[in-house]
Design an enzyme around this catalytic site. Structure first.
Site, mmCIF file in Angstrom:
data_model
loop_
_atom_site.group_PDB
_atom_site.id
_atom_site.type_symbol
_atom_site.label_atom_id
_atom_site.label_comp_id
_atom_site.label_asym_id
_atom_site.label_seq_id
_atom_site.Cartn_x
_atom_site.Cartn_y
_atom_site.Cartn_z
ATOM 1 N N ALA A 22 19.554 64.905 -52.546
ATOM 2 C CA ALA A 22 19.718 66.226 -53.150
ATOM 3 C C ALA A 22 21.186 66.600 -53.125
ATOM 4 O O ALA A 22 21.630 67.353 -52.273
ATOM 5 C CB ALA A 22 18.890 67.264 -52.399
ATOM 6 N N CYS A 23 21.953 66.053 -54.043
ATOM 7 C CA CYS A 23 23.405 66.149 -54.014
ATOM 8 C C CYS A 23 23.932 67.246 -54.933
ATOM 9 O O CYS A 23 23.195 67.811 -55.726
ATOM 10 C CB CYS A 23 24.020 64.808 -54.409
ATOM 11 S SG CYS A 23 23.341 63.403 -53.483
ATOM 12 N N THR A 24 25.236 67.529 -54.813
ATOM 13 C CA THR A 24 25.937 68.435 -55.717
ATOM 14 C C THR A 24 27.198 67.734 -56.185
ATOM 15 O O THR A 24 27.925 67.166 -55.369
ATOM 16 C CB THR A 24 26.307 69.751 -55.013
ATOM 17 O OG1 THR A 24 25.141 70.319 -54.411
ATOM 18 C CG2 THR A 24 26.906 70.740 -55.996
#
Length: 476
Positions: A6-8
């Site tokens: 769950a990256c940005t």
């Protein structure tokens, strides 16, 4: 079973950055708070046919080319259970790749082109299959696109590429279909686990690339909900309650800081993917944004909003961030020492981004060798420990941490100027690589000493905060 990601991600064109650099940056967020990683330099390979890469997560395997470029990587330590996940790096041709931003296609599109979970190419092997073999960001998109056509994709994955001139974002949303968009030089882009690319102009081949047959695929299966647009997000993306609370607000917050003049809804499904920033973007800005937690809004979990607001949205910076990185390709110095990887292995909210010149042949063992359990020598555990310590007494410790990070950013610029000046006088390429390797070692030691000094200071402060105390009357 694959760990959920769950990256940005933040991508910056060279005319949108403060110093003319291209920059791609991402938080590598894993399912568990502790997923130890290491950072190392992989040497080039010459004339070694027959090498095979096998996934630990599914049945994927592929023969590797006989020749490869040197590159750096940040893989999992426990790769046999969690997969390789080289994650991010810059190769010796100064091509940067960050892999991946987990992206989720909708059930309509996946019904007609399902993911190849059995033996398709997934994130765990993607970086290793691509980065050592590409000569430009554009080449990276094409090369990965060919692999997806051959093997299929095991998951929805988005990939960041950059070189000195171009920045690309590629979204793989079904088993075989994808679109990539070049970020304009004077713009930035933000992505957070949703399909981000919007309107695609198939006549602009300099700005877009796509999988073979994607237009026919969309038409055949009636996937386009719009009357007069070909919007990749609308066709392949999702927009549900999870998106509105877990994904979209992160994009909103970053855009609100880089374009404060905009008035946008944090739960809007139409937040723009690409924007021109109000001011030029620096590495300092990206460090702040990747460690942000809705600072100065009612949604800050450390703030003073209502409990409902403080828990409403998932922040950008997390304790589950295993490494946060900025891959910077500078255009104001010679290419031989222009590539710098800024990497944070603590919480990006509280720990520093340590700069590494990527034209190097080795990495300090405190970064390249990480044990699975806590120790006092490895960088991963040092900066995780510092982050834990600051958060444990946030209101008491955060100002000292802010001062430490601020001074670290000033000192980093000072170090880079000094090293650049010395590097300019080194003419032999091998000597330059050796020099930059030694400088990386010195940078690591310098940052380690400063982190330990802060930790000692906070520990002494913390002892004085103990509730196991009692003020005795001197006269008793």
């Amino acid at each position: 079973m694959k760990n959920l990601k769950a990256c940005t991600s933040i991508l910056v064109g060279k005319k949108a950055s403060l110093d003319g650099s291209t920059m791609i940056a991402r938080n590598d967020d894993t399912f568990l708070p502790l997923t130890p990683q290491r950072f190392y330099m992989e040497p080039a390979v010459h004339d070694q046919p027959g090498r095979v890469l096998k996934s630990w997560l599914n049945d994927f395997q592929a023969e590797l080319p006989a020749d490869s470029y040197r590159y750096n990587a940040v893989p999992n330590v426990d790769y046999k259970h969690k997969g390789y996940y080289d994650e991010s790096g810059i190769n010796e041709k100064n091509v940067a790749m960050s892999c991946t931003e987990s992206t989720y296609g909708n059930e309509r599109s996946l019904a007609y082109d399902p993911l190849n979970t059995k033996d398709g190419l997934d994130e765990d092997c993607m970086q290793t299959m691509v980065l050592p073999y590409i000569d430009s960001a554009r080449h990276g998109v094409k090369y990965l696109g060919q692999l997806i056509a051959k093997f299929g994709s095991a998951a929805g994955n988005s990939v960041l590429f950059s070189d000195h001139d171009e920045v690309w974002y590629m979204e793989i949303v079904t088993g075989h279909h994808w679109v990539a968009q070049r970020i304009p030089d004077d713009c930035y882009a933000v992505a957070a686990n949703e399909v981000a690319i919007q309107d695609v102009d198939f006549s602009k081949t300099d700005d877009f690339m796509w999988s073979d047959g994607i237009q026919d695929f969309v038409e055949k299966y009636h996937l386009n909900p719009d009357f007069n647009r070909w919007n990749f997000r609308h066709i392949f993306g999702t927009f549900d309650e999870k998106d509105r609370h877990y994904n979209t607000p992160r994009v909103w917050y970053i855009e609100s800081r880089l374009n404060p003049e905009l008035e946008q809804d944090p739960e809007s499904g139409e937040l723009p993917f690409i924007l021109k920033p109000a001011k030029k973007i620096s590495t300092d800005d990206i460090e702040y944004l990747l460690g942000s937690h809705y600072n100065e809004t009612p949604f800050d979990p450390f703030g003073h909003g209502s409990e409902a607001d403080r828990l409403r949205y998932r922040p950008v910076g997390l304790n589950r961030t295993q490494n946060s990185h900025i891959l910077q390709l500078r255009n104001d110095v010679p290419e031989a020492y222009s590539a710098i990887m800024h990497i944070c292995e603590g919480y990006p909210t509280f720990a520093p981004y340590v700069p590494f010149y990527t034209n190097a042949n080795d990495t300090n063992p405190s970064w390249s060798h990480t044990p699975m359990t806590h120790d006092y020598e490895s960088a991963y555990w040092l900066y995780k420990s510092l982050s834990f310590l600051v958060e444990s007494e946030y209101s008491k410790f955060v100002q000292k941490d802010r001062d430490y990070l601020k001074e670290g950013r000033r000192h980093k610029r000072e170090l880079i100027v000094e090293i650049d000046a010395q590097a300019a006088d080194i003419k032999d390429p091998a000597d330059l690589t050796e020099f930059l390797t030694r400088q990386n070692y010195k940078i690591v030691a310098d940052y380690r000493d400063k982190a330990k000094d802060l930790m000692s200071d906070l520990i002494m402060d913390g002892i004085n905060l103990s509730k196991l105390t009692f003020n005795m009357d001197k006269n008793l």
